[in-house]
Enzyme design. Structure first.
Site, mmCIF file in Angstrom:
data_model
loop_
_atom_site.group_PDB
_atom_site.id
_atom_site.type_symbol
_atom_site.label_atom_id
_atom_site.label_comp_id
_atom_site.label_asym_id
_atom_site.label_seq_id
_atom_site.Cartn_x
_atom_site.Cartn_y
_atom_site.Cartn_z
ATOM 1 N N LYS A 75 19.229 17.963 -44.112
ATOM 2 C CA LYS A 75 19.008 16.811 -44.991
ATOM 3 C C LYS A 75 18.194 15.774 -44.229
ATOM 4 O O LYS A 75 18.398 15.580 -43.021
ATOM 5 C CB LYS A 75 20.367 16.252 -45.427
ATOM 6 C CG LYS A 75 20.296 15.110 -46.435
ATOM 7 C CD LYS A 75 21.703 14.699 -46.876
ATOM 8 C CE LYS A 75 21.718 13.592 -47.895
ATOM 9 N NZ LYS A 75 23.086 13.276 -48.362
ATOM 10 N N SER A 150 23.927 13.325 -53.373
ATOM 11 C CA SER A 150 22.601 12.972 -52.897
ATOM 12 C C SER A 150 21.914 14.104 -52.133
ATOM 13 O O SER A 150 20.697 14.085 -51.964
ATOM 14 C CB SER A 150 22.678 11.731 -51.998
ATOM 15 O OG SER A 150 23.409 12.026 -50.822
ATOM 16 N N SER A 174 28.459 13.837 -51.856
ATOM 17 C CA SER A 174 27.070 14.311 -51.804
ATOM 18 C C SER A 174 26.860 15.716 -51.292
ATOM 19 O O SER A 174 25.746 16.235 -51.379
ATOM 20 C CB SER A 174 26.230 13.365 -50.958
ATOM 21 O OG SER A 174 25.902 12.256 -51.728
HETATM 22 N N1 GLN Z 1 27.045 9.693 -55.444
HETATM 23 C C1 GLN Z 1 27.658 8.922 -54.400
HETATM 24 C C2 GLN Z 1 26.887 7.668 -54.143
HETATM 25 O O1 GLN Z 1 25.848 7.494 -54.728
HETATM 26 C C3 GLN Z 1 27.866 9.757 -53.188
HETATM 27 C C4 GLN Z 1 26.808 9.644 -52.183
HETATM 28 C C5 GLN Z 1 27.083 10.407 -50.923
HETATM 29 O O2 GLN Z 1 28.083 11.100 -50.792
HETATM 30 N N2 GLN Z 1 26.201 10.214 -49.974
HETATM 31 O O3 GLN Z 1 27.281 6.843 -53.365
#
Ligand code: GLN
Length: 479
Positions: A75, A150, A174
């Site tokens: 990532k 994400s 994410s």
């Molecule tokens: N969807 C969550 C957010 O926008 C999780 C993001 C993540 O785990 N990095 O914060």
């Protein structure tokens, strides 16, 4: 080229000479090149080819590491010395990492090949990969759908067979939510199991590196290798790392499911049905199933967003146009350098969260929002500990729905509610995994999530392999 189910299969073919690593890497590079998913932001083609030759000779000489043969995408919020890293943000334009993340280094030390960096939501903020400064990632099966977020690029790349495995980060889901959307395994270990050194911070008391794989064995191997103490991260645990392999597939467990989750209005009826029949099936197989109440469910998403935006407002203050990446052309003095670089460099969602986080931390609102959310986090932890004192696992769906169409969710609250079943493990720091056990009649898959007590990764992986037993249909597709 043949289809493989796990790294050990590839390794035996590499050792016997039936397969060679440069060919494996070339086939991935070709697939990436013809892929239209926008999963990779950069491919380290020349370097991975060189590495493949080097590691193949180590394999021939029988001196190779545990991950020889594995090709991994990372990532774009993980640092890798001498390589660009942008967190999918314009603000890091031109920035090159000056050190390698501990987790990445541990994989390289075991002869994994890092094939490139993967698209994600900007600074890991999002649930659909629609917040990347470098464009959306498409769902591997349906181009007009999102892969989740994400870590959308990481999930899509593994699902589409563009690499064997990938790394993501999981602050609120994410890793698990995109794994559920794309039909792969996504694992987030206990907070503090894997060093966060070199992971670009979003919310430091939530962030944890995780991995995407097509089978439980590979997830076990990757987590085991990445785990452990690190002088560069004081929050990482020095607890002994168990040997996760071989996985035990025959134990009987006590499993809790949360009533409020199954009754939640957002939960797709077909997912609820499949989940209930899984519970019946597990009961028939001799596991003990218990329904538990968790009235805090409704507070999880608000608590998560108060605390993580507060952390983000502080963590992201380092991106000021002076030290890293992008600086506005309109900057004329110190004030305009900060203001204009941040205004032009950050995307809309990131700016929204910085403002929200600054607000909940500001004098006069701190007690009403931040301090209160901290108290609720403590209650969530205590109630989760209570459940896991009497049970080995909590079993819940990973997400309320399957993947949705790009641009379909316009209301930010609706988007934040995507995280309703995943933030639990981050608020409490527990290890969790999403397993691609089912398919929906709409043609998309969805995951089942297992949460365990802190540092119970071994049990989590053992039970996962039992659940996946008949489902290991997701295989590496090297053709
Ligand atoms: N969807 C969550 C957010 O926008 C999780 C993001 C993540 O785990 N990095 O914060």
């Amino acid at each position: 080229m043949k289809t493989y189910t796990q790294l050990s299969d590839i390794q035996s073919e590499l050792q016997s000479g039936k397969l060679n690593l440069p060919e494996v890497v070339d086939s991935f590079l070709n697939k990436i090149e013809s892929s239209k998913l926008n999963a990779f932001l950069e491919v380290f083609d020349r370097e991975s080819k060189e590495k493949a030759i080097e590691i193949q000779s180590k394999i021939d000489a029988k001196t190779s590491g545990k991950l020889a043969g594995m090709v991994i995408g990372i990532k774009d919020n993980l640092t890798y010395l001498g390589h660009k890293v942008s967190a999918s943000s314009k603000i890091l334009e031109g920035y090159e990492a000056i050190y390698t993340a501990t987790a990445v280094q541990k994989l390289i030390d075991e002869d994994a090949i890092i094939i490139g960096r993967l698209n994600c939501d900007e600074f890991a903020m999002g649930s659909s990969n629609e917040n990347s400064a470098f464009g959306n990632v498409s769902h591997p099966l349906k181009q007009e759908y999102v892969p989740g977020g994400s870590s959308g690029g990481s999930a899509a790349a593994v699902a589409a067979g563009l690499c064997h495995a990938s790394l993501g980060s999981d602050t609120g889901g994410s890793v698990r939510q995109p794994a559920s959307f794309c039909g792969v395994i996504g694992m987030k270990p206990t907070y503090g199991r894997i060093s966060r050194y070199g992971l670009i911070a979003y919310a430091s008391s939530f962030d944890q590196i995780g991995c995407f794989t097509t089978n439980v064995e590979d997830a076990a191997l990757l987590v085991e290798i990445m785990s452990g103490a690190d002088d560069y991260d004081s929050t990482v645990s020095d607890r002994i790392i168990e040997n996760y392999l071989p996985l035990k597939k025959d134990k009987k467990y006590k499993i809790a499911y949360i009533k409020e989750v199954l009754d939640h209005p957002s939960l797709d009826q077909e997912i609820a049905k499949a989940f209930k029949s899984r519970l019946d099936d597990l009961k028939n197989k001799g596991h003990e199933i218990e329904a538990v109440n968790f009235p805090m469910l409704e507070y999880m998403v608000p608590t998560y967003y108060v605390l993580t935006t507060a952390a983000a407002s502080s963590n992201l203050s380092r991106f000021d146009g002076i030290r890293f990446g992008y600086r506005s052309k309109q900057a004329v003095d110190i004030e305009s350098t900060y203001v204009k670089s941040r205004t032009e460099g950050f995307g809309k969602e990131v700016k929204k969260r910085i403002m929200l986080g600054t607000f909940v931390l500001s004098a006069g609102y701190y007690d009403a929002y931040y301090a209160k959310a901290m108290k609720i986090r403590r209650l969530i932890l205590e109630q989760t500990n209570d459940i896991l004192k009497d049970n080995d696992f909590i079993l819940i769906p990973t997400a309320a729905t399957t993947a949705f169409k790009k641009d379909a969710i316009k209301d930010p609250i609706q988007m934040y509610l995507q995280d309703i079943f995943t933030v639990h493990a981050n608020l409490s720091g527990m290890p969790a995994i999403s397993l691609p056990l089912d398919n929906h009649s709409n043609g998309l898959g969805f995951g089942t999530q297992l949460i365990a007590a802190p540092f119970q990764e071994k049990a989590l992986l053992d039970f996962s392999s039992q659940l996946m037993n008949k489902n290991e249909s997701n295989t590496y597709n090297n053709n």
